[in-house]
Design a protein around this motif. Structure first.
Motif, PDB file in Angstrom:
ATOM      1  N   SER A 173       0.846  -1.195   0.000  1.00  0.00           N
ATOM      2  CA  SER A 173       0.000   0.000   0.000  1.00  0.00           C
ATOM      3  C   SER A 173       0.876   1.237   0.000  1.00  0.00           C
ATOM      4  CB  SER A 173      -0.917   0.008   1.225  1.00  0.00           C
ATOM      5  OG  SER A 173      -1.733  -1.150   1.249  1.00  0.00           O
ATOM      6  N   GLY A 174       0.362   2.303  -0.595  1.00  0.00           N
ATOM      7  CA  GLY A 174       1.120   3.541  -0.651  1.00  0.00           C
ATOM      8  C   GLY A 174       0.483   4.511  -1.623  1.00  0.00           C
ATOM      9  N   SER A 175       1.290   5.149  -2.450  1.00  0.00           N
ATOM     10  CA  SER A 175       0.785   6.102  -3.435  1.00  0.00           C
ATOM     11  C   SER A 175       1.622   6.018  -4.711  1.00  0.00           C
ATOM     12  CB  SER A 175       0.828   7.531  -2.872  1.00  0.00           C
ATOM     13  OG  SER A 175       2.145   7.875  -2.468  1.00  0.00           O
ATOM     14  N   ARG A 176       0.998   6.336  -5.833  1.00  0.00           N
ATOM     15  CA  ARG A 176       1.641   6.318  -7.157  1.00  0.00           C
ATOM     16  C   ARG A 176       2.240   4.947  -7.473  1.00  0.00           C
ATOM     17  NH1 ARG A 176       2.840  10.884  -4.483  1.00  0.00           N
ATOM     18  NH2 ARG A 176       4.850  10.112  -3.815  1.00  0.00           N
ATOM     19  N   LEU A 177       1.548   3.887  -7.066  1.00  0.00           N
ATOM     20  CA  LEU A 177       2.080   2.533  -7.199  1.00  0.00           C
ATOM     21  C   LEU A 177       1.703   1.846  -8.510  1.00  0.00           C
ATOM     22  CD1 LEU A 177       1.421   1.106  -3.610  1.00  0.00           C
ATOM     23  CD2 LEU A 177       3.621   1.815  -4.570  1.00  0.00           C
ATOM     24  N   LYS A 178       0.648   2.309  -9.174  1.00  0.00           N
ATOM     25  CA  LYS A 178       0.125   1.573 -10.328  1.00  0.00           C
ATOM     26  C   LYS A 178       1.214   1.309 -11.366  1.00  0.00           C
ATOM     27  CE  LYS A 178      -3.644   1.437 -13.668  1.00  0.00           C
ATOM     28  NZ  LYS A 178      -4.899   2.088 -14.134  1.00  0.00           N
ATOM     29  N   ILE A 179       1.345   0.038 -11.742  1.00  0.00           N
ATOM     30  CA  ILE A 179       2.401  -0.370 -12.666  1.00  0.00           C
ATOM     31  C   ILE A 179       1.903  -0.216 -14.095  1.00  0.00           C
ATOM     32  CG2 ILE A 179       3.904  -2.253 -13.379  1.00  0.00           C
ATOM     33  CD1 ILE A 179       3.407  -3.391 -10.499  1.00  0.00           C
ATOM     34  N   ALA A 180       2.646   0.512 -14.912  1.00  0.00           N
ATOM     35  CA  ALA A 180       2.287   0.724 -16.310  1.00  0.00           C
ATOM     36  C   ALA A 180       3.557   1.023 -17.092  1.00  0.00           C
ATOM     37  CB  ALA A 180       1.282   1.860 -16.447  1.00  0.00           C
ATOM     38  N   GLY A 181       3.497   0.772 -18.384  1.00  0.00           N
ATOM     39  CA  GLY A 181       4.659   1.006 -19.231  1.00  0.00           C
ATOM     40  C   GLY A 181       5.216  -0.292 -19.785  1.00  0.00           C
ATOM     41  N   ASP A 182       6.393  -0.234 -20.336  1.00  0.00           N
ATOM     42  CA  ASP A 182       7.062  -1.393 -20.917  1.00  0.00           C
ATOM     43  C   ASP A 182       7.242  -2.474 -19.857  1.00  0.00           C
ATOM     44  OD1 ASP A 182       8.780  -3.256 -22.072  1.00  0.00           O
ATOM     45  OD2 ASP A 182      10.039  -1.743 -23.022  1.00  0.00           O
ATOM     46  N   GLU A 183       6.639  -3.640 -20.068  1.00  0.00           N
ATOM     47  CA  GLU A 183       6.689  -4.703 -19.055  1.00  0.00           C
ATOM     48  C   GLU A 183       8.104  -5.236 -18.828  1.00  0.00           C
ATOM     49  OE1 GLU A 183       3.873  -7.842 -19.334  1.00  0.00           O
ATOM     50  OE2 GLU A 183       2.166  -6.505 -19.673  1.00  0.00           O
TER      51      GLU A 183
END
Length: 265
Positions: A173-183
């Motif tokens: 848990s935290g903030s700005r964690l969402k993973i996106a971009g080149d895998e």
């Protein structure tokens, strides 16, 4: 038992850490208000008993290292005995180490059996607080907009903390964690580290959990399974992402590192 054997048996472990000469901070911007508010966190620079003994020996040439480590061990053992007997302890006039329940009681009619197990708290003394008031920050590391990992929860052990179970599910848990971009360049990673948290910055040495193991992926929470083939040991938990906001993907990949060592077992 001879004197040398007694010294070795009661002595503290002569552990020494490589210490920085500067106080490093990281800056975090809060996203809960429209005001421009940030807060600073000091990066830990931990001195162990070996460092303390070395400082003493620089100023006092009469005492020897073995005797100091033995004396420190006696103090440690006496303090632990006092804590085990339910006492609060004044730690060398630097503050009070005290016993407290580890959580609240969820009962309308609580009794003594509902009291949680005990844990420890610490209240620093005025002497200790005064000693750090005039410290000057030597390095200012801004990490605005990078992933911030605040806490970990092992769903198998059903507990928060740094102990995580291989082959089971973990929630960060935290903030700005969402993973996106080149895998190939983003995701959740475990970087092998030493006991003091030092790890190789070369990401090719890190273990990626892979997006196939990500169950839930939001800005405030990432839920994932730790693969069965991971090896037990000490790690730093790292999140790398290019997520911006909405559907936007940034060109820059930002990296967030959890502040504490993580233990996989």
């Amino acid at each position: 038992m001879d004197t040398k054997s007694q010294l070795q048996g009661d002595s503290m472990n002569d552990r020494i850490n490589a210490l920085s000469d500067t106080v490093n901070v990281t800056l975090h911007k809060t996203n809960f208000t429209d005001n421009h508010v940030s807060y600073a966190k000091v990066k830990r620079n931990t001195a162990y008993i070996g460092n303390i003994v070395s400082m003493i020996l620089e100023k006092n040439k009469v005492l020897d290292r073995e005797t100091l480590l033995y004396s420190a061990g006696l103090l440690r053992n006496a303090i632990l005995d006092l804590l085990k007997s339910g006492k609060a302890v004044d730690l060398l006039e630097m503050g009070i180490l005290y016993i407290k329940p580890s959580g609240s009681i969820s009962s309308d009619t609580p009794d003594i059996s509902d009291v949680p197990e005990m844990t420890l708290g610490f209240t620093p003394s005025d002497l200790a607080v005064e000693s750090v008031k005039d410290i000057t920050v030597g390095a200012d590391v801004s990490i605005e907009n990078v992933p911030q990992i605040d806490s970990l929860f092992d769903l198998h052990l059903k507990q928060s903390g740094q102990n995580l179970s291989i082959g089971h599910t973990v929630r960060i848990s935290g903030s700005r964690l969402k993973i996106a971009g080149d895998e190939d360049k983003t995701g959740v990673y475990f970087a092998p580290c030493s006991e003091n948290g030092t790890y190789d910055y070369d990401s090719t040495t890190w273990k990626s959990i892979g997006m196939d193991n990500v169950i839930d992926n939001t800005t405030g929470k990432v839920l994932f399974n730790i693969p069965q083939d991971f090896t037990s040991g000490t790690y730093r938990l790292i999140v790398k992402t290019a997520y911006g906001s909405g559907n936007r993907i940034n060109k820059t990949i930002r990296t967030g590192v959890y502040q504490d060592i993580v233990k996989l077992a």
